[in-house]
Scaffold this active site. Sequence first.
Site, PDB file in Angstrom:
ATOM      1  N   TYR A 185      58.202  36.378  51.866  1.00 61.80           N
ATOM      2  CA  TYR A 185      58.269  37.440  50.860  1.00 61.80           C
ATOM      3  C   TYR A 185      59.731  37.850  50.662  1.00 61.80           C
ATOM      4  O   TYR A 185      60.410  38.287  51.596  1.00 61.80           O
ATOM      5  CB  TYR A 185      57.455  38.656  51.294  1.00 61.80           C
ATOM      6  N   SER A 231      45.186  41.026  46.842  1.00 59.02           N
ATOM      7  CA  SER A 231      44.937  41.256  45.409  1.00 59.02           C
ATOM      8  C   SER A 231      43.560  41.875  45.154  1.00 59.02           C
ATOM      9  O   SER A 231      42.800  41.392  44.320  1.00 59.02           O
ATOM     10  CB  SER A 231      45.080  39.952  44.620  1.00 59.02           C
ATOM     11  N   PRO A 232      43.196  42.956  45.866  1.00 58.15           N
ATOM     12  CA  PRO A 232      41.868  43.541  45.697  1.00 58.15           C
ATOM     13  C   PRO A 232      41.652  44.183  44.334  1.00 58.15           C
ATOM     14  O   PRO A 232      40.515  44.465  43.956  1.00 58.15           O
ATOM     15  CB  PRO A 232      41.817  44.595  46.811  1.00 58.15           C
ATOM     16  N   LEU A 233      42.747  44.400  43.597  1.00 56.39           N
ATOM     17  CA  LEU A 233      42.642  44.967  42.252  1.00 56.39           C
ATOM     18  C   LEU A 233      42.792  43.887  41.181  1.00 56.39           C
ATOM     19  O   LEU A 233      43.178  44.177  40.042  1.00 56.39           O
ATOM     20  CB  LEU A 233      43.692  46.060  42.058  1.00 56.39           C
ATOM     21  N   GLY A 252      46.086  43.550  39.627  1.00 54.90           N
ATOM     22  CA  GLY A 252      46.399  44.714  38.802  1.00 54.90           C
ATOM     23  C   GLY A 252      45.535  44.851  37.569  1.00 54.90           C
ATOM     24  O   GLY A 252      45.506  45.924  36.945  1.00 54.90           O
ATOM     25  N   LEU A 272      42.283  45.008  37.245  1.00 53.69           N
ATOM     26  CA  LEU A 272      41.126  45.898  37.380  1.00 53.69           C
ATOM     27  C   LEU A 272      41.482  47.372  37.227  1.00 53.69           C
ATOM     28  O   LEU A 272      40.587  48.221  37.150  1.00 53.69           O
ATOM     29  CB  LEU A 272      40.437  45.660  38.723  1.00 53.69           C
ATOM     30  N   GLY A 326      42.696  48.456  34.608  1.00 55.95           N
ATOM     31  CA  GLY A 326      42.477  48.694  33.188  1.00 55.95           C
ATOM     32  C   GLY A 326      43.743  48.739  32.366  1.00 55.95           C
ATOM     33  O   GLY A 326      43.694  48.900  31.139  1.00 55.95           O
ATOM     34  N   LYS A 327      44.889  48.566  32.994  1.00 57.12           N
ATOM     35  CA  LYS A 327      46.160  48.717  32.274  1.00 57.12           C
ATOM     36  C   LYS A 327      46.378  47.630  31.221  1.00 57.12           C
ATOM     37  O   LYS A 327      47.185  47.805  30.296  1.00 57.12           O
ATOM     38  CB  LYS A 327      47.334  48.735  33.256  1.00 57.12           C
TER      39      LYS A 327
END
Length: 327
Positions: free
Chosen positions: A53, A207-209, A212, A214, A216-217
Amino acid sequence: MEQRHLGRTGLRVSRIGLGTLTWGRDTDEHDAADLLKTFWEAGGTLIDTADVYGNGEAEYLLGRLIDGLVPRRDLVISTKAGSVPDPDRLFDGSRGHLLAALDASLARLGTDYVDVWHIHAYDPRTPLEETLQALDLAVSSGRVRYAGVSNFCGWQLAKAATWQLAAPGTRTRLASTQMEYSLLQRGVEREVLPAALDLGIGLLPSSPLGRGVLTGKYRNAVPPDSRGASEHLAPFVEPYLDDMAGRIVDAVTTAADGLAVTPLQVALAWVRDRPGVAAPIVGARTAQQLTAALSVEALSLPDEICRALDDVSAPVHRYPDHDWSTL
């Protein structure tokens, strides 16, 4: 924040983890300090990083913040090794490379041990038993407390875990596996998650969203300050901007409206409370974003909402996952 056991071990971790993928590249020291302090003050303990990283800068930055900002004893530091910047060999699971990478990680982190050390990916060019021996040596030397793997498919995870369990007291059982998992990516449910549940391995979803999406952006456009607009992260987000993803995001948004919460909270609560999950890893860019994610601690989704989200996002898993006689 509630603490959970990591797999079938005595190690307890916060049920939300903090990811550092962008540290040292998109996230500078000031923002990283705000993130770490916000996370710690909320009761968070699990910090996830990797030797690649920011080309090592994420570990270096975390090391600079330990003790000066947050006591080392309050953190569960997880890092990874095995990925290499070589177009001809993306992963190096050799014992020599892994142990050298661990020493370099410890130097950057400024600590004499890491709590959890993951093999970043499966290396088909190295015998699996050699790769796993690096875990055993790292644990027996005290440089690593618990060991795991990342991005192993179902048969690879089952083979690795079974090999380790075959010599109890000599080999280190796998505590965890880190895999992408969200309402937009449920592939681990096919074989990885059943294997992890059966073998007592805790799942750490990355990456549980849905990268990014999820939140809604991206429903109407790509915000100019988002990762989807970033030159090096846009290809990471783009696969989840298709029509199927749009339908799932719409369902998450509808559920959020009905519960008077945000889509982020709904999506994160869903994956956090899936069977076998120990702690989703959240990679917030700002302390404000992190605070929004950590607010999910007070939310538990009603069963009917979970069932509706399960249905709209269900992957197609048929033979051989289900009894052939029912197909």
